[in-house]
Design a protein around this motif. Structure first.
Motif, PDB file in Angstrom:
ATOM      1  N   ARG A 207       0.862  -1.183   0.000  1.00  0.00           N
ATOM      2  CA  ARG A 207       0.000   0.000   0.000  1.00  0.00           C
ATOM      3  C   ARG A 207       0.897   1.231   0.000  1.00  0.00           C
ATOM      4  N   LEU A 208       0.828   2.027  -1.052  1.00  0.00           N
ATOM      5  CA  LEU A 208       1.691   3.201  -1.199  1.00  0.00           C
ATOM      6  C   LEU A 208       0.870   4.481  -1.092  1.00  0.00           C
ATOM      7  N   ILE A 209       1.351   5.399  -0.262  1.00  0.00           N
ATOM      8  CA  ILE A 209       0.771   6.742  -0.162  1.00  0.00           C
ATOM      9  C   ILE A 209       1.914   7.720  -0.418  1.00  0.00           C
ATOM     10  N   PRO A 210       2.095   8.203  -1.661  1.00  0.00           N
ATOM     11  CA  PRO A 210       3.233   9.070  -1.969  1.00  0.00           C
ATOM     12  C   PRO A 210       3.198  10.422  -1.278  1.00  0.00           C
ATOM     13  N   ASN A 211       1.974  10.913  -0.981  1.00  0.00           N
ATOM     14  CA  ASN A 211       1.869  12.244  -0.376  1.00  0.00           C
ATOM     15  C   ASN A 211       0.547  12.345   0.369  1.00  0.00           C
ATOM     16  N   VAL A 212       0.606  12.475   1.685  1.00  0.00           N
ATOM     17  CA  VAL A 212      -0.624  12.532   2.474  1.00  0.00           C
ATOM     18  C   VAL A 212      -1.422  13.803   2.208  1.00  0.00           C
ATOM     19  N   ASP A 213      -0.776  14.801   1.606  1.00  0.00           N
ATOM     20  CA  ASP A 213      -1.455  16.072   1.347  1.00  0.00           C
ATOM     21  C   ASP A 213      -2.127  16.107  -0.026  1.00  0.00           C
ATOM     22  N   TYR A 214      -2.407  14.950  -0.586  1.00  0.00           N
ATOM     23  CA  TYR A 214      -3.044  14.905  -1.895  1.00  0.00           C
ATOM     24  C   TYR A 214      -4.522  15.285  -1.813  1.00  0.00           C
ATOM     25  N   THR A 215      -5.077  15.681  -2.964  1.00  0.00           N
ATOM     26  CA  THR A 215      -6.513  15.924  -3.078  1.00  0.00           C
ATOM     27  C   THR A 215      -7.145  14.692  -3.722  1.00  0.00           C
ATOM     28  N   PRO A 216      -8.078  14.017  -3.051  1.00  0.00           N
ATOM     29  CA  PRO A 216      -8.685  12.814  -3.622  1.00  0.00           C
ATOM     30  C   PRO A 216      -9.362  13.100  -4.962  1.00  0.00           C
ATOM     31  N   THR A 227     -22.962  -1.921 -12.469  1.00  0.00           N
ATOM     32  CA  THR A 227     -23.462  -2.321 -11.156  1.00  0.00           C
ATOM     33  C   THR A 227     -24.416  -1.297 -10.555  1.00  0.00           C
ATOM     34  N   HIS A 228     -24.427  -0.082 -11.118  1.00  0.00           N
ATOM     35  CA  HIS A 228     -25.248   1.031 -10.605  1.00  0.00           C
ATOM     36  C   HIS A 228     -24.926   1.333  -9.138  1.00  0.00           C
ATOM     37  N   SER A 229     -23.666   1.165  -8.800  1.00  0.00           N
ATOM     38  CA  SER A 229     -23.204   1.442  -7.442  1.00  0.00           C
ATOM     39  C   SER A 229     -21.742   1.865  -7.528  1.00  0.00           C
ATOM     40  N   PHE A 230     -21.148   2.165  -6.362  1.00  0.00           N
ATOM     41  CA  PHE A 230     -19.731   2.484  -6.341  1.00  0.00           C
ATOM     42  C   PHE A 230     -18.924   1.261  -6.777  1.00  0.00           C
ATOM     43  N   THR A 231     -17.848   1.499  -7.476  1.00  0.00           N
ATOM     44  CA  THR A 231     -16.951   0.419  -7.881  1.00  0.00           C
ATOM     45  C   THR A 231     -16.121  -0.042  -6.686  1.00  0.00           C
ATOM     46  N   ASP A 232     -16.045  -1.348  -6.513  1.00  0.00           N
ATOM     47  CA  ASP A 232     -15.274  -1.922  -5.413  1.00  0.00           C
ATOM     48  C   ASP A 232     -13.784  -1.740  -5.712  1.00  0.00           C
ATOM     49  N   LEU A 233     -13.120  -0.953  -4.884  1.00  0.00           N
ATOM     50  CA  LEU A 233     -11.705  -0.654  -5.086  1.00  0.00           C
ATOM     51  C   LEU A 233     -10.806  -1.399  -4.089  1.00  0.00           C
ATOM     52  N   SER A 234     -11.298  -2.522  -3.559  1.00  0.00           N
ATOM     53  CA  SER A 234     -10.556  -3.239  -2.514  1.00  0.00           C
ATOM     54  C   SER A 234      -9.106  -3.487  -2.880  1.00  0.00           C
ATOM     55  N   ASN A 235      -8.873  -3.933  -4.111  1.00  0.00           N
ATOM     56  CA  ASN A 235      -7.529  -4.350  -4.503  1.00  0.00           C
ATOM     57  C   ASN A 235      -6.770  -3.297  -5.301  1.00  0.00           C
ATOM     58  N   SER A 236      -7.328  -2.109  -5.384  1.00  0.00           N
ATOM     59  CA  SER A 236      -6.679  -1.064  -6.179  1.00  0.00           C
ATOM     60  C   SER A 236      -5.545  -0.399  -5.407  1.00  0.00           C
ATOM     61  N   ASN A 237      -4.368  -0.336  -6.018  1.00  0.00           N
ATOM     62  CA  ASN A 237      -3.255   0.374  -5.391  1.00  0.00           C
ATOM     63  C   ASN A 237      -3.517   1.872  -5.305  1.00  0.00           C
ATOM     64  N   LEU A 238      -4.363   2.374  -6.213  1.00  0.00           N
ATOM     65  CA  LEU A 238      -4.658   3.805  -6.242  1.00  0.00           C
ATOM     66  C   LEU A 238      -5.750   4.207  -5.258  1.00  0.00           C
ATOM     67  N   ARG A 239      -6.436   3.236  -4.679  1.00  0.00           N
ATOM     68  CA  ARG A 239      -7.570   3.542  -3.810  1.00  0.00           C
ATOM     69  C   ARG A 239      -7.206   4.630  -2.807  1.00  0.00           C
ATOM     70  N   SER A 240      -8.117   5.592  -2.647  1.00  0.00           N
ATOM     71  CA  SER A 240      -7.887   6.689  -1.720  1.00  0.00           C
ATOM     72  C   SER A 240      -7.819   6.176  -0.288  1.00  0.00           C
ATOM     73  N   VAL A 241      -7.229   6.965   0.568  1.00  0.00           N
ATOM     74  CA  VAL A 241      -6.959   6.554   1.939  1.00  0.00           C
ATOM     75  C   VAL A 241      -7.976   7.184   2.878  1.00  0.00           C
ATOM     76  N   ALA A 242      -8.412   6.422   3.876  1.00  0.00           N
ATOM     77  CA  ALA A 242      -9.356   6.943   4.863  1.00  0.00           C
ATOM     78  C   ALA A 242      -8.776   8.183   5.536  1.00  0.00           C
ATOM     79  N   SER A 243      -9.602   9.191   5.717  1.00  0.00           N
ATOM     80  CA  SER A 243      -9.132  10.458   6.277  1.00  0.00           C
ATOM     81  C   SER A 243      -8.526  10.288   7.663  1.00  0.00           C
TER      82      SER A 243
END
Length: 499
Positions: A207-216, A227-243
């Motif tokens: 899990r890489l976070i290059p810069n915590v000051d990024y704008t999601p 799916t008419h819903s949010f895309t499941d990003l469980s395995n995405s390396n780009l997935r945004s980080v919980a605040s």
């Protein structure tokens, strides 16, 4: 409240619908190659507006030969991710491709002209693997790993973080730049990496976070058209980080972070945690080195721990043989155990052992008084303890434990015939421990007035806890040896009709 299971673990980390800005995410329909969604930073990185990119097809974006190669790889890969180099809108890019039911997730990383070569990556990897293989123990291997990864990655700090049975983490190895706060040998509560986050680490190598000051960055359109819903990003390396995690890193004065899993037997054993005081980006190739090293680390830790376990089992079985021979020679369980009391203590890795049968107590080593042992057996019976049972802190569960805590704080109960009050009890003496926590574990979460929004603790200064009335826990291997011995005790008792 147990924040690990009751609160922190409820945050839907895979449903953020947001990504970090160092790459572009594409959601592509299987078969038609229609781009269902894209991240809204596509214009910045690829020069294509998201409104133009979403709804178009990969036929319009990459060459026929590259698309054919992509289709062939997808046909052969049923699970997991794979990389593929393509030219997209005139930019040389690396696609990290993951097939999902009905669609494919593609993370787009622009390749710079000066990318690390195979030789650049292979040389440090080769030396790191050789150093890891030479290590004799888990802690030594962890120190080597921290040293080699810091040198390779350039992070300011690299820590090896091992979980205990309660999912608290202990830093067992650390390499850092001068001026950074040390967390070596400190513990961090389970809520720092709650259950849901641990599960994502188990599934994803890093899990890489290059810069915590990024704008999601949002996905366009917001909902997945399939799916008419949010895309499941469980395995995405780009997935945004919980605040709350971003705030946690800022409180640690960390700007960039990378975590790589360490597994053992498919379970999360620990993490390699990397911190940097300024933004730091690692390419897919560099991240892959971490992933590969984590595989070697997993194998090394598994081999070391398995060797230690095998040695302990062999010692235990040898001890069982000596004690059982003594019991058969004596023709009586109590006499046979007493004649090999030293072997019995060593076999159960205990400071004291008490045999309770026919309302009498025979004891060897450091044990509670006979009356206290009898009361403890009655407590075990009333609580239905008829299988192997261990309790590192008798005082935590048993009111009378304070009377003998110094002599016997830990208990390993081997029920022989529990319904008749026949037990073999192993005891361990109190081991007063001082635990250094990375911040007060009682202040892991701070709620706002609405009772819903919360923040991580602000301080990571060492918070010392003194633990009394507790003994070291018996390991899984020691429990396995004890269970084998318990089976002998049960069989012997039944055959000789000793009640």
């Amino acid at each position: 409240m147990n924040f690990d299971s009751e609160f922190c673990g409820r945050v839907p980390l895979n449903q953020t619908n947001l990504v970090q800005p160092h790459g572009v995410l594409l959601v592509v329909e299987s078969g038609s190659w229609r781009i269902l969604q894209c991240s809204e930073n596509s214009a910045t990185l690829l020069g294509i507006e998201p409104e133009e990119l979403a709804g178009s097809t990969l036929h319009d974006r990459i060459s026929a030969a590259q698309l054919e190669r992509l289709a062939a790889r997808l046909a052969s890969v049923r699970d997991g991710k794979f990389p593929l180099t393509v030219t997209l809108n005139g930019h040389k890019c690396l696609l990290i491709v993951e097939p999902v039911d009905g669609y494919v997730l593609m993370e787009v990383e622009k390749l710079e002209d000066e990318q690390a070569t195979f030789v650049d990556l292979y040389e440090p990897l080769k030396y790191a693997i050789a150093a890891i293989e030479s290590a004799e123990g888990v802690v030594e291997a962890s120190r080597i790993i921290a040293r080699e990864l810091k040198a390779f990655s350039g992070f300011d700090k690299v820590m090896i973080y091992r979980f205990d049975k309660e999912w608290n983490g202990e830093v067992i190895a650390e390499e850092k730049e001068a001026g950074m706060e040390s967390y070596l040998y400190q513990f961090f509560p389970a809520s720092d990496i709650p259950k849901q986050a641990r599960e994502l680490y188990r599934k994803n190598p890093y899990r890489l976070i290059p810069n915590v000051d990024y704008t999601p960055i949002r996905l366009y359109p917001v909902l997945n058209p399939l799916t008419h819903s949010f895309t499941d990003l469980s395995n995405s390396n780009l997935r945004s980080v919980a605040s709350v995690h971003i705030e946690y890193l800022r409180n640690m004065q960390v700007t960039a972070s990378m975590s790589t899993r360490i597994l053992k037997n498919g379970k999360l054993w620990g993490l390699i945690a990397c911190h940097h005081r300024s933004p730091r980006y690692l390419s897919y190739q560099e991240c892959s080195v971490f992933e590969m090293l984590s595989t070697f680390i997993t194998a090394k830790i598994g081999a070391v721990e398995d060797a230690q376990s095998a040695f302990r089992k062999a010692e235990g079985h040898a001890g069982i043989a000596r004690v059982t021979e003594s019991v058969f020679a004596a023709g009586n369980l109590g006499d046979g155990l007493g004649q090999q009391s030293e072997s019995l203590l060593d076999l159960l890795q205990a400071d004291g052992v008490a045999l309770v049968q026919q309302r009498s107590v025979q004891s060897w080593g450091s044990t509670p008084a006979p009356a206290d042992v009898q009361d403890l057996v009655y407590w075990l019976q009333t609580h239905g303890i008829n299988r192997l049972y261990q309790q590192p802190s008798i005082t935590a569960v048993y009111d009378g434990g304070d009377r003998f805590a110094e002599a016997a704080s830990g208990l390993l109960a081997l029920p022989i015939r529990a319904e008749r009050g026949q037990y073999l009890l192993a005891f361990r003496k109190e081991a007063v421990r001082r635990i250094d926590w990375g911040g007060n574990p009682n202040e892991t979460v701070r709620f706002e007035s609405d009772g819903r929004r919360y923040h991580p603790r602000h301080s990571f200064q060492v918070w010392q806890q003194t633990v009394n009335g507790t003994a070291p826990e018996w390991t899984d291997t020691e429990e396995q040896v004890a269970e084998t011995f318990r089976q002998f005790l049960l069989e012997y008792t039944l055959k000789t009709a000793q009640v």
